[in-house]
Design a protein around this motif. Structure first.
Motif, PDB file in Angstrom:
ATOM      1  N   GLN A  93     -81.603  30.557  24.404  1.00 16.87           N
ATOM      2  CA  GLN A  93     -82.593  31.337  23.661  1.00 16.87           C
ATOM      3  C   GLN A  93     -81.882  32.421  22.859  1.00 16.87           C
ATOM      4  O   GLN A  93     -80.943  33.052  23.343  1.00 16.87           O
ATOM      5  CB  GLN A  93     -83.566  31.966  24.646  1.00 16.87           C
ATOM      6  CG  GLN A  93     -84.634  32.849  24.034  1.00 16.87           C
ATOM      7  CD  GLN A  93     -85.666  33.249  25.069  1.00 16.87           C
ATOM      8  OE1 GLN A  93     -86.343  32.400  25.653  1.00 16.87           O
ATOM      9  NE2 GLN A  93     -85.783  34.541  25.331  1.00 16.87           N
ATOM     10  N   LEU A 111     -91.859  37.696  15.283  1.00 16.69           N
ATOM     11  CA  LEU A 111     -90.892  36.753  15.843  1.00 16.69           C
ATOM     12  C   LEU A 111     -90.231  37.380  17.062  1.00 16.69           C
ATOM     13  O   LEU A 111     -89.588  38.426  16.968  1.00 16.69           O
ATOM     14  CB  LEU A 111     -89.838  36.391  14.790  1.00 16.69           C
ATOM     15  CG  LEU A 111     -88.718  35.452  15.256  1.00 16.69           C
ATOM     16  CD1 LEU A 111     -89.267  34.107  15.721  1.00 16.69           C
ATOM     17  CD2 LEU A 111     -87.695  35.255  14.132  1.00 16.69           C
ATOM     18  N   PHE A 114     -86.093  32.448  19.352  1.00 16.19           N
ATOM     19  CA  PHE A 114     -86.115  31.003  19.136  1.00 16.19           C
ATOM     20  C   PHE A 114     -85.216  30.352  20.171  1.00 16.19           C
ATOM     21  O   PHE A 114     -84.252  30.951  20.655  1.00 16.19           O
ATOM     22  CB  PHE A 114     -85.754  30.614  17.700  1.00 16.19           C
ATOM     23  CG  PHE A 114     -84.393  31.042  17.202  1.00 16.19           C
ATOM     24  CD1 PHE A 114     -83.298  30.201  17.277  1.00 16.19           C
ATOM     25  CD2 PHE A 114     -84.226  32.294  16.594  1.00 16.19           C
ATOM     26  CE1 PHE A 114     -82.061  30.579  16.772  1.00 16.19           C
ATOM     27  CE2 PHE A 114     -82.992  32.688  16.096  1.00 16.19           C
ATOM     28  CZ  PHE A 114     -81.908  31.828  16.189  1.00 16.19           C
ATOM     29  N   VAL A 133     -86.057  22.922  17.764  1.00 18.71           N
ATOM     30  CA  VAL A 133     -85.993  24.372  17.905  1.00 18.71           C
ATOM     31  C   VAL A 133     -87.404  24.930  17.783  1.00 18.71           C
ATOM     32  O   VAL A 133     -88.195  24.471  16.955  1.00 18.71           O
ATOM     33  CB  VAL A 133     -85.050  25.009  16.847  1.00 18.71           C
ATOM     34  CG1 VAL A 133     -85.439  24.645  15.424  1.00 18.71           C
ATOM     35  CG2 VAL A 133     -84.995  26.530  17.017  1.00 18.71           C
ATOM     36  N   HIS A 134     -87.731  25.893  18.631  1.00 22.51           N
ATOM     37  CA  HIS A 134     -89.030  26.553  18.640  1.00 22.51           C
ATOM     38  C   HIS A 134     -88.860  28.022  18.283  1.00 22.51           C
ATOM     39  O   HIS A 134     -88.140  28.757  18.970  1.00 22.51           O
ATOM     40  CB  HIS A 134     -89.682  26.453  20.027  1.00 22.51           C
ATOM     41  CG  HIS A 134     -90.111  25.080  20.395  1.00 22.51           C
ATOM     42  ND1 HIS A 134     -90.435  24.712  21.691  1.00 22.51           N
ATOM     43  CD2 HIS A 134     -90.281  23.961  19.634  1.00 22.51           C
ATOM     44  CE1 HIS A 134     -90.780  23.438  21.708  1.00 22.51           C
ATOM     45  NE2 HIS A 134     -90.690  22.963  20.478  1.00 22.51           N
ATOM     46  N   PHE A 135     -89.537  28.449  17.220  1.00 20.57           N
ATOM     47  CA  PHE A 135     -89.562  29.854  16.822  1.00 20.57           C
ATOM     48  C   PHE A 135     -90.849  30.458  17.373  1.00 20.57           C
ATOM     49  O   PHE A 135     -91.945  30.132  16.909  1.00 20.57           O
ATOM     50  CB  PHE A 135     -89.508  29.978  15.301  1.00 20.57           C
ATOM     51  CG  PHE A 135     -88.231  29.468  14.692  1.00 20.57           C
ATOM     52  CD1 PHE A 135     -87.120  30.291  14.586  1.00 20.57           C
ATOM     53  CD2 PHE A 135     -88.132  28.159  14.233  1.00 20.57           C
ATOM     54  CE1 PHE A 135     -85.933  29.827  14.027  1.00 20.57           C
ATOM     55  CE2 PHE A 135     -86.956  27.681  13.669  1.00 20.57           C
ATOM     56  CZ  PHE A 135     -85.845  28.515  13.567  1.00 20.57           C
ATOM     57  N   VAL A 146     -96.134  29.209  17.376  1.00 16.32           N
ATOM     58  CA  VAL A 146     -94.794  28.646  17.484  1.00 16.32           C
ATOM     59  C   VAL A 146     -94.569  27.659  16.355  1.00 16.32           C
ATOM     60  O   VAL A 146     -95.406  26.791  16.091  1.00 16.32           O
ATOM     61  CB  VAL A 146     -94.577  27.962  18.844  1.00 16.32           C
ATOM     62  CG1 VAL A 146     -93.146  27.412  18.939  1.00 16.32           C
ATOM     63  CG2 VAL A 146     -94.838  28.936  19.990  1.00 16.32           C
ATOM     64  N   ALA A 181     -82.187  33.385  10.518  1.00 15.72           N
ATOM     65  CA  ALA A 181     -82.798  32.275  11.249  1.00 15.72           C
ATOM     66  C   ALA A 181     -83.336  31.189  10.325  1.00 15.72           C
ATOM     67  O   ALA A 181     -83.559  30.058  10.764  1.00 15.72           O
ATOM     68  CB  ALA A 181     -83.920  32.797  12.146  1.00 15.72           C
TER      69      ALA A 181
END
Length: 248
Positions: A93, A111, A114, A133-135, A146, A181
């Motif tokens: 993470q 945010l 991620f 990938v999860h933001f 997300v 990012a």
């Protein structure tokens, strides 16, 4: 620099707790006696993992999606944020206290972090990708939004390589420094939208999902580094039930 009202303390704490989905006194994993099939039985707070009807991830079947005029996602992420890379025992993470925000459906979501899954948690037309990938973003009231991005191999991505070079092999954290990012976002802005849940315990159904149609290519070596640390950390696909998946 990103400007604007910071996330309220109460909302931030609630969102961080939900997004991290850690239960310090309850061990869970991705396989075996405490794997996904048993999550709901591990703790009363995990009940949604077994009894929820809006669970994530799902298989996004394009012929079954509903065309809609969705507002474009506006990213105001902070490229000067001081990021930290954390191995929390379940994933790698990347987090920062001043990471910026996104405007989704006309609402601001800050945010928080991620993180990565291998293989991808969502599927598109039955296909799961090497990684996802999860933001993770949060509104002031703790609701989450997300953004998911599929990741393929055979490419090069400086940010992901930096993350994996810094990632601790065991639980712990390390400094990453400033990074944009957006390097892990695809060039195509099209996405799928549906209402769902956290993909880890407690599986709370508080997530507005935006899964990007495009993908980002990263190096096979960086994927291998991730899998050396977390060989598999993807929840099985969940039934869509009576939900619709919107496509812009």
């Amino acid at each position: 620099m990103i400007t604007g009202k910071p996330l309220a303390a109460i909302g931030f704490a609630a969102a961080m707790g939900a997004a991290a989905a850690w239960a310090a006194d309850t061990h869970w994993s991705y396989a075996g006696a405490d794997g996904p099939a048993q999550w709901a039985a591990l703790s009363e707070s995990f009940a949604a993992c077994g009894g929820g009807v809006q669970q994530s991830p799902v298989d996004i079947v394009e012929p079954d999606t509903v065309e809609a005029e969705l507002e474009e996602i506006e990213l105001a992420w902070n490229a000067e944020a001081a990021w930290t890379v954390l191995n929390n025992g379940h994933t790698i993470q990347v987090q920062a206290p001043d990471a910026g925000y996104a405007v989704i459906d006309g609402e601001r979501f800050d945010l928080l972090q991620f993180h990565f899954h291998s293989p991808s948690e969502h599927a598109i037309d039955g296909e799961r990708w090497p990684m996802e990938v999860h933001f993770v973003h949060a509104a002031e009231d703790g609701r989450l939004a997300v953004i998911g991005v599929m990741m393929s191999g055979g490419g090069a991505n400086g940010l992901f390589e930096r993350v994996m070079d810094a990632a601790p092999a065991a639980k712990g954290e390390a400094a990453l420094g400033a990074a944009d990012a957006r390097a892990l976002m695809p060039g195509d802005d099209d996405f799928f939208r549906y209402q769902g849940s956290l993909t880890t315990p407690p599986c709370s159904e508080i997530v507005l999902w935006s899964v990007m149609e495009g993908s980002v290519a990263v190096s096979d070596a960086a994927i291998a580094k991730f899998r050396d640390i977390h060989a598999m950390n993807a929840r099985p696909l969940q039934p869509l039930n009576r939900r619709y998946v919107l496509q812009d």
